[in-house]
Design a protein around this motif. Sequence first.
Motif, PDB file in Angstrom:
ATOM      1  N   SER A  43       0.832  -1.215   0.000  1.00  0.00           N
ATOM      2  CA  SER A  43       0.000   0.000   0.000  1.00  0.00           C
ATOM      3  C   SER A  43       0.861   1.257   0.000  1.00  0.00           C
ATOM      4  CB  SER A  43      -0.941   0.001   1.205  1.00  0.00           C
ATOM      5  OG  SER A  43      -0.214  -0.032   2.414  1.00  0.00           O
ATOM      6  N   THR A  44       2.022   1.198   0.634  1.00  0.00           N
ATOM      7  CA  THR A  44       2.943   2.342   0.638  1.00  0.00           C
ATOM      8  C   THR A  44       3.358   2.707  -0.780  1.00  0.00           C
ATOM      9  OG1 THR A  44       3.807   1.797   2.835  1.00  0.00           O
ATOM     10  CG2 THR A  44       5.203   3.151   1.431  1.00  0.00           C
ATOM     11  N   GLY A 136      -7.932   7.495 -11.845  1.00  0.00           N
ATOM     12  CA  GLY A 136      -6.931   7.320 -10.801  1.00  0.00           C
ATOM     13  C   GLY A 136      -6.684   5.859 -10.515  1.00  0.00           C
ATOM     14  N   PHE A 137      -6.512   5.551  -9.232  1.00  0.00           N
ATOM     15  CA  PHE A 137      -6.221   4.192  -8.787  1.00  0.00           C
ATOM     16  C   PHE A 137      -7.314   3.716  -7.838  1.00  0.00           C
ATOM     17  CE2 PHE A 137      -2.202   6.101  -9.879  1.00  0.00           C
ATOM     18  CZ  PHE A 137      -1.480   5.081 -10.486  1.00  0.00           C
ATOM     19  N   LEU A 138      -7.768   2.493  -8.028  1.00  0.00           N
ATOM     20  CA  LEU A 138      -8.672   1.841  -7.077  1.00  0.00           C
ATOM     21  C   LEU A 138      -7.875   0.729  -6.412  1.00  0.00           C
ATOM     22  CD1 LEU A 138     -11.584   1.682  -5.960  1.00  0.00           C
ATOM     23  CD2 LEU A 138     -12.017  -0.095  -7.648  1.00  0.00           C
ATOM     24  N   TYR A 139      -7.653   0.881  -5.108  1.00  0.00           N
ATOM     25  CA  TYR A 139      -6.799  -0.063  -4.382  1.00  0.00           C
ATOM     26  C   TYR A 139      -7.644  -0.964  -3.489  1.00  0.00           C
ATOM     27  CZ  TYR A 139      -3.261  -1.878  -1.196  1.00  0.00           C
ATOM     28  OH  TYR A 139      -2.457  -2.709  -0.459  1.00  0.00           O
ATOM     29  N   VAL A 140      -7.489  -2.277  -3.659  1.00  0.00           N
ATOM     30  CA  VAL A 140      -8.229  -3.258  -2.867  1.00  0.00           C
ATOM     31  C   VAL A 140      -7.227  -4.133  -2.125  1.00  0.00           C
ATOM     32  CG1 VAL A 140     -10.064  -4.977  -2.863  1.00  0.00           C
ATOM     33  CG2 VAL A 140      -9.940  -3.312  -4.728  1.00  0.00           C
ATOM     34  N   ASP A 141      -7.085  -3.887  -0.831  1.00  0.00           N
ATOM     35  CA  ASP A 141      -6.208  -4.721  -0.019  1.00  0.00           C
ATOM     36  C   ASP A 141      -6.942  -6.017   0.321  1.00  0.00           C
ATOM     37  OD1 ASP A 141      -4.009  -5.517   1.392  1.00  0.00           O
ATOM     38  OD2 ASP A 141      -4.441  -4.309   3.165  1.00  0.00           O
ATOM     39  N   GLU A 142      -6.189  -7.121   0.335  1.00  0.00           N
ATOM     40  CA  GLU A 142      -6.769  -8.451   0.567  1.00  0.00           C
ATOM     41  C   GLU A 142      -7.925  -8.707  -0.403  1.00  0.00           C
ATOM     42  OE1 GLU A 142      -7.733  -8.732   4.704  1.00  0.00           O
ATOM     43  OE2 GLU A 142      -5.649  -8.768   5.338  1.00  0.00           O
ATOM     44  N   VAL A 143      -7.664  -8.452  -1.676  1.00  0.00           N
ATOM     45  CA  VAL A 143      -8.701  -8.592  -2.700  1.00  0.00           C
ATOM     46  C   VAL A 143      -9.190 -10.028  -2.817  1.00  0.00           C
ATOM     47  CG1 VAL A 143      -7.017  -8.918  -4.566  1.00  0.00           C
ATOM     48  CG2 VAL A 143      -9.267  -7.989  -5.099  1.00  0.00           C
ATOM     49  N   ASN A 144      -8.357 -10.984  -2.404  1.00  0.00           N
ATOM     50  CA  ASN A 144      -8.774 -12.385  -2.457  1.00  0.00           C
ATOM     51  C   ASN A 144      -9.863 -12.712  -1.430  1.00  0.00           C
ATOM     52  OD1 ASN A 144      -6.579 -11.731  -0.758  1.00  0.00           O
ATOM     53  ND2 ASN A 144      -6.117 -13.881  -0.406  1.00  0.00           N
ATOM     54  N   LEU A 145     -10.132 -11.791  -0.500  1.00  0.00           N
ATOM     55  CA  LEU A 145     -11.193 -11.986   0.487  1.00  0.00           C
ATOM     56  C   LEU A 145     -12.437 -11.168   0.156  1.00  0.00           C
ATOM     57  CD1 LEU A 145      -9.064 -11.884   3.783  1.00  0.00           C
ATOM     58  CD2 LEU A 145      -9.636 -13.859   2.355  1.00  0.00           C
ATOM     59  N   LEU A 146     -12.434 -10.499  -0.988  1.00  0.00           N
ATOM     60  CA  LEU A 146     -13.565  -9.657  -1.381  1.00  0.00           C
ATOM     61  C   LEU A 146     -14.793 -10.517  -1.677  1.00  0.00           C
ATOM     62  CD1 LEU A 146     -13.901  -6.565  -1.857  1.00  0.00           C
ATOM     63  CD2 LEU A 146     -13.596  -7.031  -4.288  1.00  0.00           C
ATOM     64  N   GLU A 147     -15.977 -10.024  -1.299  1.00  0.00           N
ATOM     65  CA  GLU A 147     -17.211 -10.781  -1.516  1.00  0.00           C
ATOM     66  C   GLU A 147     -17.483 -10.964  -3.006  1.00  0.00           C
ATOM     67  OE1 GLU A 147     -20.534  -9.227   0.591  1.00  0.00           O
ATOM     68  OE2 GLU A 147     -19.435  -8.989   2.469  1.00  0.00           O
ATOM     69  N   ASP A 148     -18.120 -12.087  -3.329  1.00  0.00           N
ATOM     70  CA  ASP A 148     -18.312 -12.480  -4.726  1.00  0.00           C
ATOM     71  C   ASP A 148     -19.091 -11.440  -5.534  1.00  0.00           C
ATOM     72  OD1 ASP A 148     -16.884 -14.772  -4.401  1.00  0.00           O
ATOM     73  OD2 ASP A 148     -18.610 -16.106  -4.241  1.00  0.00           O
ATOM     74  N   HIS A 149     -20.126 -10.835  -4.940  1.00  0.00           N
ATOM     75  CA  HIS A 149     -20.929  -9.897  -5.725  1.00  0.00           C
ATOM     76  C   HIS A 149     -20.120  -8.635  -6.072  1.00  0.00           C
ATOM     77  CE1 HIS A 149     -21.536  -8.190  -1.686  1.00  0.00           C
ATOM     78  NE2 HIS A 149     -21.903  -7.077  -2.280  1.00  0.00           N
ATOM     79  N   LEU A 150     -19.186  -8.259  -5.201  1.00  0.00           N
ATOM     80  CA  LEU A 150     -18.321  -7.115  -5.511  1.00  0.00           C
ATOM     81  C   LEU A 150     -17.271  -7.500  -6.546  1.00  0.00           C
ATOM     82  CD1 LEU A 150     -17.778  -5.448  -2.013  1.00  0.00           C
ATOM     83  CD2 LEU A 150     -19.350  -4.785  -3.835  1.00  0.00           C
ATOM     84  N   VAL A 151     -16.824  -8.742  -6.506  1.00  0.00           N
ATOM     85  CA  VAL A 151     -15.881  -9.225  -7.520  1.00  0.00           C
ATOM     86  C   VAL A 151     -16.535  -9.166  -8.899  1.00  0.00           C
ATOM     87  CG1 VAL A 151     -14.650 -11.256  -8.382  1.00  0.00           C
ATOM     88  CG2 VAL A 151     -14.548 -10.677  -5.956  1.00  0.00           C
ATOM     89  N   ARG A 177     -12.939   4.684 -15.317  1.00  0.00           N
ATOM     90  CA  ARG A 177     -11.684   4.120 -15.836  1.00  0.00           C
ATOM     91  C   ARG A 177     -10.595   4.363 -14.805  1.00  0.00           C
ATOM     92  NH1 ARG A 177     -12.124   2.764 -21.152  1.00  0.00           N
ATOM     93  NH2 ARG A 177     -13.973   3.546 -22.223  1.00  0.00           N
ATOM     94  N   PHE A 178     -10.085   3.282 -14.256  1.00  0.00           N
ATOM     95  CA  PHE A 178      -9.088   3.402 -13.205  1.00  0.00           C
ATOM     96  C   PHE A 178      -8.071   2.276 -13.337  1.00  0.00           C
ATOM     97  CE2 PHE A 178     -13.087   1.508 -11.686  1.00  0.00           C
ATOM     98  CZ  PHE A 178     -12.674   0.199 -11.484  1.00  0.00           C
ATOM     99  N   VAL A 179      -6.936   2.474 -12.699  1.00  0.00           N
ATOM    100  CA  VAL A 179      -5.931   1.421 -12.613  1.00  0.00           C
ATOM    101  C   VAL A 179      -6.259   0.612 -11.359  1.00  0.00           C
ATOM    102  CG1 VAL A 179      -3.486   0.876 -12.362  1.00  0.00           C
ATOM    103  CG2 VAL A 179      -4.189   2.821 -13.774  1.00  0.00           C
ATOM    104  N   LEU A 180      -6.624  -0.632 -11.542  1.00  0.00           N
ATOM    105  CA  LEU A 180      -7.003  -1.497 -10.430  1.00  0.00           C
ATOM    106  C   LEU A 180      -5.744  -2.110  -9.816  1.00  0.00           C
ATOM    107  CD1 LEU A 180      -9.305  -2.805  -8.806  1.00  0.00           C
ATOM    108  CD2 LEU A 180      -9.324  -4.645 -10.508  1.00  0.00           C
ATOM    109  N   ILE A 181      -5.535  -1.823  -8.540  1.00  0.00           N
ATOM    110  CA  ILE A 181      -4.400  -2.381  -7.815  1.00  0.00           C
ATOM    111  C   ILE A 181      -4.945  -3.269  -6.708  1.00  0.00           C
ATOM    112  CG2 ILE A 181      -2.286  -1.911  -6.525  1.00  0.00           C
ATOM    113  CD1 ILE A 181      -2.175  -0.730  -9.281  1.00  0.00           C
ATOM    114  N   GLY A 182      -4.570  -4.520  -6.720  1.00  0.00           N
ATOM    115  CA  GLY A 182      -5.003  -5.444  -5.678  1.00  0.00           C
ATOM    116  C   GLY A 182      -3.809  -6.028  -4.953  1.00  0.00           C
ATOM    117  N   SER A 183      -4.006  -6.362  -3.701  1.00  0.00           N
ATOM    118  CA  SER A 183      -2.947  -7.028  -2.950  1.00  0.00           C
ATOM    119  C   SER A 183      -3.563  -8.108  -2.095  1.00  0.00           C
ATOM    120  CB  SER A 183      -2.174  -6.028  -2.081  1.00  0.00           C
ATOM    121  OG  SER A 183      -3.016  -5.461  -1.095  1.00  0.00           O
TER     122      SER A 183
END
Length: 341
Positions: A43-44, A136-151, A177-183
Amino acid sequence: MPLPFPFSAIVGQEEMKLALLIAAVEPAIGGVMVFGDRGTGKSTAVRALAALLPPMEAVIGCPYHCAPDDPSEACQTSLAKLGDAKKKTHKVPVPVVDLPLGATEDRVVGALDLEKALAQGIKAFEPGLLARANRGFLYVDEVNLLEDHLVDLLIDVAASGENVVEREGLSIRHPARFVLIGSGNPEEGELRPQLLDRFGLSVEVSTPTDLALRISVVRRRDAFERDRAAFIAEWQKEDDKVRRRIVAARKRLDTVTVPDAVLERAASLCLSLGTDGLRGELTLMRAARALAALDGDATVGDRHLRRIAAPSLRHRLRRNPLDDAGSTVRVERAVAQLFGA
């Protein structure tokens, strides 16, 4: 808002930093997925890069900060304002929007503005996180835990570049339109293949094992926390160099050529790895072109493909029950066979 850590002061994690720079130069790549341990600067790095980018021109009063020079991707508010001969615009920072795991769908896509509905009796749209993240940027931390409907929602918006809201009598379309950043940490759960495939680049970060590197990380972070302004001033020149490199690469990108021989190499590499679809070739070509632009080269060559092959392809490989090697090793092995050791 607290001052972000300087991008150029981040120790190590070269693959992650390069992937973020490439995504900043060529947003069409599709974003970056960062897998690795917690506390490794994911995230830094994202916030540092956004602070590094030059401010963008936007239409005053537009909730989606549409670009004044691109009517094809402007919302109705911006189109109306751009009809004015004065074309009132201003400079705004590149947005970095966090999408929390517990966010509701209304919070993400937007919904009816209840305050206006109750107080004034009018139906008005209250933009959500996707609106704020536009350009801009859309940052999703722990994207692997995101709920299915949001995925599912992210997959649709990432593919179309547009958010569509049909609810409570509202019918709204706006650019997203954004750069999707997931971690995420793979040990905490796997990411759905449909979403993983939407990320252009996938990088791996790990806790440094080199003693000198660990000491350097701790020293810089401690110096930053003690006196943020002084630390940022110390690294200002280096950050300015990176900023100029990004700006120059954006201007140069459209002039960088990709020879047929390079395209053939990219396709051969994807064939040998058995990647699904053609996103692998497209990402490999776009990332190599952006890398060439960053390096100041006029033509994409084999060295650009080699450097960007693993981040472009490691997350697109099918599991091979007869091969225990990890995806990174398989890509490196295929690159060595195609390009030579």
